[in-house]
Design an enzyme around this catalytic site. Sequence first.
Site, PDB file in Angstrom:
ATOM      1  N   HIS A   1       1.171  -1.401   0.295  1.00 59.30           N
ATOM      2  CA  HIS A   1      -0.421   0.020   0.028  1.00 59.30           C
ATOM      3  C   HIS A   1       0.691   1.265   0.399  1.00 59.30           C
ATOM      4  CE1 HIS A   1      -2.965   2.845   1.167  1.00 59.30           C
ATOM      5  NE2 HIS A   1      -3.800   1.762   0.651  1.00 59.30           N
TER       6      HIS A   1
ATOM      7  N   ASP B   1      -8.036  -4.334  -0.360  1.00 57.70           N
ATOM      8  CA  ASP B   1      -8.290  -3.929  -1.776  1.00 57.70           C
ATOM      9  C   ASP B   1      -8.627  -5.347  -2.438  1.00 57.70           C
ATOM     10  OD1 ASP B   1      -9.243  -1.659  -1.810  1.00 57.70           O
ATOM     11  OD2 ASP B   1      -6.559  -0.896  -2.078  1.00 57.70           O
TER      12      ASP B   1
END
Length: 431
Positions: A308, A366
């Site tokens: 991330h 995600d």
Amino acid sequence: MSKNTVTLTDNASGKSLELPVREGTHGPKAIDIKSLYGEFGQFTYDAGFTSTASCQSDITFIDGDEGTLLYRGYPIEQLAEHSTFLEVSYLLLYGELPDKTQLENFVDSITRHTMVNESLKNFFNGFHYNAHPMAMLTAVVGSLSAFYHDSIDINDPASRQLCANRIIAKMPTIAGAAFKHFVGEPFVYPKNRLSYSGNLLNMLFSRPSEEYKINPVAEKALDQLLILHADHEQNASTSTVRLAGSTGTNPFAAISAGCAALWGPAHGGANEAVLRMLEEIGDARNVEKFIAKAKDKNDPFRLMGFGHRVYKNYDPRATIIRKTCHEVLEEMGMANDPQLELAVRLEEIALSDDYFVERKLYPNVDFYSGLIYRALGIPMSFFTVMFALGRTPGWVAQWMEMVSDPEQRIGRPRQIYTGAAKRDYVPVDKR
């Protein structure tokens, strides 16, 4: 010389400037540079504003190195386990968790504002049958000010509160209408007896021809996903809401601008990219080959849903949603789904392979959210709409905070001009 200042010296002129340092509850300190241009005649350059604080905020704190996400000081892990999306929405809007009466009143207000003006339904008839759902959401949210112009006085606290409730309440109804238009089915009205997430599921999947039963596992998972996406500090879409709102535009327009920013694949399309990657890999037997491709710097293939930009440790939201993901897939009878088997294999490698562990390329939120949406029957093109639904209370809270901030000014980023130097116009017959 104060310890709470930084001295900046122009080596060309020898002039020095003492700049104050601001300090928040958590996180790095920030040098206040607003006097820099007036004193030095110079700007700072920060492409993408990645080292620039554009505001002070009480809402959300992220520590990417430690893997920490706090809403109003509360760890996301605790909220996702014990709270509901509407309770978290209240927390983001008003700064404290509500007591029982406050929560009941807030839920009642949201529930009674879920209906949209009947004329608003006509907007969907103007969209092509295969229009992208985010195109519909962005346009219709922006149109709300034409129907609810009694609540767009941004200088009136009561008007702001009414508008906030309306936006949060009507987003699922608009999303449901966009979904039904997309799949060619009749619109479904909201039902006051249902929860926020239950209502959303009903508006997405119920049909007049048969009774729709809401699966409690799906309802809980969706509510949890909305909580995990509710706010994420000053990201691209949130900053867009603030920048648009700084002009004094109505809140519906500011939230519509946030939807447009979220639509970009670099922001709101990450979970869709995960499923497309899984489709590309195709089978769990191909995992080793694609892992080797991911490690090859000269190969364009990248593992989506790992690592991330903000979190340099494990994404705290991923820890929560991982368990929920497996529960949903088990409940939906998809425990043996080939794509899930593939995802689980990738997850095992990412958590054990030295290459990924050393680089802290852990699965992020995600990676799992796309699998959950797929299991619920939500198509990939609708994933970003679901993201927008979750992010709405954060956008609204950020907008409300920005409007009431006495230091807030209209946004005006600067630039370094690199175009042609000043020159004179030449008539066309002499060029």
